[in-house]
Design an enzyme around this catalytic site. Structure first.
Site, short mmCIF file in Angstrom:
data_model
loop_
_atom_site.label_atom_id
_atom_site.label_comp_id
_atom_site.label_asym_id
_atom_site.label_seq_id
_atom_site.Cartn_x
_atom_site.Cartn_y
_atom_site.Cartn_z
CG HIS A 78 -1.55 1.33 1.52
ND1 HIS A 78 -2.53 1.89 0.74
CD2 HIS A 78 -1.30 2.23 2.52
CE1 HIS A 78 -2.86 3.08 1.25
NE2 HIS A 78 -2.13 3.31 2.32
CG ASP A 107 7.55 17.78 -26.28
OD1 ASP A 107 7.85 17.24 -25.20
OD2 ASP A 107 6.70 17.32 -27.07
CD1 TRP A 143 6.95 3.31 4.57
CD2 TRP A 143 8.07 4.18 2.82
NE1 TRP A 143 7.35 4.58 4.91
CE2 TRP A 143 8.04 5.14 3.86
CE3 TRP A 143 8.70 4.51 1.63
CZ2 TRP A 143 8.63 6.39 3.74
CZ3 TRP A 143 9.30 5.78 1.51
CH2 TRP A 143 9.26 6.69 2.55
CB SER A 170 11.08 6.22 -13.84
OG SER A 170 10.05 7.12 -14.14
CB SER A 171 12.49 9.53 -9.93
OG SER A 171 11.26 9.04 -9.52
CG HIS A 254 12.53 14.58 6.27
ND1 HIS A 254 11.40 14.46 7.05
CD2 HIS A 254 12.55 15.87 5.85
CE1 HIS A 254 10.80 15.63 7.13
NE2 HIS A 254 11.47 16.50 6.40
CD GLU A 256 9.77 10.11 -2.10
OE1 GLU A 256 10.81 10.29 -2.77
OE2 GLU A 256 8.64 9.97 -2.61
CE1 TYR A 258 8.62 19.66 3.82
CE2 TYR A 258 10.17 17.97 4.54
CZ TYR A 258 9.23 18.92 4.84
OH TYR A 258 8.86 19.14 6.14
CB SER A 269 1.54 28.46 -5.66
OG SER A 269 2.04 28.12 -4.39
CG HIS A 303 12.45 14.07 12.00
ND1 HIS A 303 12.27 15.28 11.38
CD2 HIS A 303 12.11 13.15 11.07
CE1 HIS A 303 11.83 15.10 10.16
NE2 HIS A 303 11.72 13.81 9.94
CG HIS A 304 11.90 9.68 10.05
ND1 HIS A 304 10.56 9.58 9.79
CD2 HIS A 304 12.34 10.74 9.33
CE1 HIS A 304 10.20 10.52 8.93
NE2 HIS A 304 11.25 11.25 8.64
CB THR A 329 5.98 25.01 6.30
OG1 THR A 329 7.09 24.18 6.01
CG2 THR A 329 4.71 24.34 5.81
CE LYS A 332 5.31 26.92 -0.63
NZ LYS A 332 5.95 27.86 -1.55
NE ARG A 451 3.57 3.08 11.18
CZ ARG A 451 4.43 3.83 10.48
NH1 ARG A 451 5.32 4.60 11.10
NH2 ARG A 451 4.38 3.85 9.17
CU CU Z 1 10.98 13.20 8.24
#
Ligand code: CU
Length: 526
Positions: A78, A107, A143, A170-171, A254, A256, A258, A269, A303-304, A329, A332, A451
């Site tokens: 998932h 293009d 994941w 790909s990315s 992390h 990722e 953003y 925006s 922080h993880h 943030t 924004k 979890r």
């Molecule tokens: Cu993080």
């Protein structure tokens, strides 16, 4: 450029591929954008179906529907499918469609590589899904793929690793294309500080991707060699360190967040100024805030890892650094709100999703601040509070803004207006069921429900029932979006060249629907 040439002549002389071959061989940024968006929605349905399995099992305490092993596989797939298959390709789809239009390019810079970037995705997505059917089933690690479990897992883990390698390729190709397009193919007069903010968010996101996708590739390659070639990077028995995997993974993981959030900010925006009939408030500060968020995102990864035994000074540093991200943030969120202030607001579906985003993403940001506090996070680690937090960021952040963008740009893509009543219905159903699913999970987490576990203690039964019912509603109401889109493609009122009363900004220099080769025959806007 070669592709653009072939298109210009090909469609005059009629030897352009048609049918399936058109889509397989296309180098047109609009075709490729469309394929990205359909692929994304397909993966969204697959990942959503897996979420339904998870919520069905958690509907009541005890084990009813699936085995614990299969439950773990659903949890893993998932997440991987939603992050890499649904959310990221959705925003790459928007990038393909809109960046050339917004900067006046004919293009993408590398049109044929663009085709390859896309066609890797279905292969990678299939590897993730097919891993369910190999001996031992898919990876059941979550994941994050932490060792030592990910070293012991069966060959489903190898499928996940190879699938992620492909997605990373790909990315990276997509990022090279986006950076080159934006830096080299802007129309005369389109200076960087005049670009629509959606282009800015993607320019910076593309650099983030270039920086961290190879880090993920490195981590999972080390995992692969630990699994099959006798290395001990993460194996303590061989002198390695399983916690090192977490450092490498989150140095990717992390930023990722953003990579997902910044293009979402870009869509918001565009949408908020259009439906406020005002220019964005504080354009330059928006650009600097995007850059600041991207930069700080490299320095907060641990922080993880507050519960892995890192030194107290490290815990304090990562706590304060994480909180620092709230400053840009906040800039924004302030600017979006100030853009609406005293604007001539109207509340069509894109604007509803944008305001929903603003409200709920801010909520997810606040629960992120709660998680950032080391002393609190040690209590909340691996509970449903964290699940609630990142779904407010991912679903209310990424999904709501993807819907805002899709409804906003559908008229330009298809030449037709979607059904506004159904669009609004889709918004309200999504809003209500989303909160029903995830808000109660804050309470479950605070009460200590872990979890990634298919069973739970009796005291968690009520909130889980509410969450599961909400998730079924959320899943079913997304079919409404599919219906609305198909209906819009097939027909509906003509969009006109300026579907939102000319308040849309720079990307509307093309008629509706945008011609196949936008800048070959300069379009006439009435
Ligand atoms: Cu993080």
């Amino acid at each position: 450029m070669e592709a653009v040439h072939a298109g210009a002549h090909g469609h005059d002389h009629g030897h352009h591929p048609t049918g399936l071959m058109r889509w397989i061989t296309t180098t047109n940024h609009k075709d490729i954008g469309t394929m990205y968006l359909w692929f994304s929605f397909t993966m969204f349905m697959v990942g959503g179906a897996m979420a339904m399995v998870i919520r069905a099992e958690l509907f009541e305490p005890g084990l009813q529907i699936v085995s614990p092993e299969f439950f773990n596989q659903m949890i893993t797939l998932h997440a991987l499918i939603m992050v890499f298959g649904a959310i990221m390709p959705a925003f790459v789809g928007f990038a393909n469609w809109m960046i050339p239009l917004q900067i006046g390019a004919s293009d993408m810079a590398f049109a044929r590589m663009n085709n390859w970037s896309f066609w890797i995705l279905p292969v990678a997505g299939s590897m993730l899904i097919l891993s369910l059917f190999v001996p031992g089933g898919a990876a059941g690690t979550g994941w994050t793929m932490y060792p030592p479990l990910s070293i012991q897992m069966g060959m489903g883990m190898d499928f996940a690793i190879f699938g992620l390698h492909l997605l990373g390729m790909s990315s990276i190709m997509g990022s090279i294309n986006i950076i080159t397009t934006i830096l080299n193919l802007r129309a005369p007069g389109m200076s960087l500080m005049r670009m629509p903010l959606f282009c800015w968010t993607w320019l910076i996101t593309a650099y983030l991707l270039l920086a961290v996708m190879p880090v993920l590739a490195g981590a999972i390659t080390m995992l692969l060699t630990d699994r099959h070639f006798g290395t001990s990077f993460f194996n303590a028995a061989g002198g390695g360190d399983p916690v090192m995997f977490q450092h490498i993974f989150w140095f990717f993981g992390h930023p990722e967040v953003y990579i997902i959030a910044l293009p979402a900010f870009g869509v918001i925006s565009q949408v908020i100024p259009a439906f406020s009939r005002k220019h964005i408030f504080g354009y330059a500060s928006m650009v600097y805030a995007i850059a600041a968020i991207a930069l700080i995102s490299f320095f907060v990864w641990a922080h993880h890892m507050f519960t892995t035994g890192i030194p107290l000074t490290g815990q304090l540093y990562f706590m304060y650094a994480t909180m620092l991200i709230a400053v840009p943030t906040g800039v924004k969120v302030f600017n979006w709100t100030a853009t609406m202030w005293k604007g001539a607001l109207s509340f069509e579906t894109p604007m509803l999703f944008a305001i929903g985003f603003l409200f709920l993403f801010t909520l997810g940001g606040f629960s992120g601040l709660v998680c950032a506090i080391t002393a609190i996070d040690i209590q909340l680690q691996d509970t449903y509070y964290v699940v609630a937090h990142f779904h407010y960021v991912m679903v209310a952040g990424a999904l709501f803004s993807a819907y805002a963008g899709a409804y906003y740009w559908l008229p330009k893509w298809t030449g037709h207006m979607y059904n506004e009543t159904l669009g609004k219905l889709h918004f309200w159903l999504t809003l209500i069921f989303f909160n029903m699913t995830f808000f109660v999970q804050h309470f479950l987490g605070l009460a200590g429900m872990p979890r990634r576990v298919p069973d739970y203690a009796l005291q968690f039964a009520e909130f889980n029932k509410i969450s599961s019912i909400g998730s079924f509603g959320l899943g079913i109401s997304q079919l409404l979006f599919l219906y609305i889109v198909i209906k819009t493609i097939k027909g509906g009122p003509k969009a006109g060249d300026k579907p939102w009363d000319g308040a849309e900004g720079l990307e509307w220099t093309v008629p509706s629907p945008a011609p196949h080769h936008t800048f070959e025959d300069p379009p006439v806007i009435k």
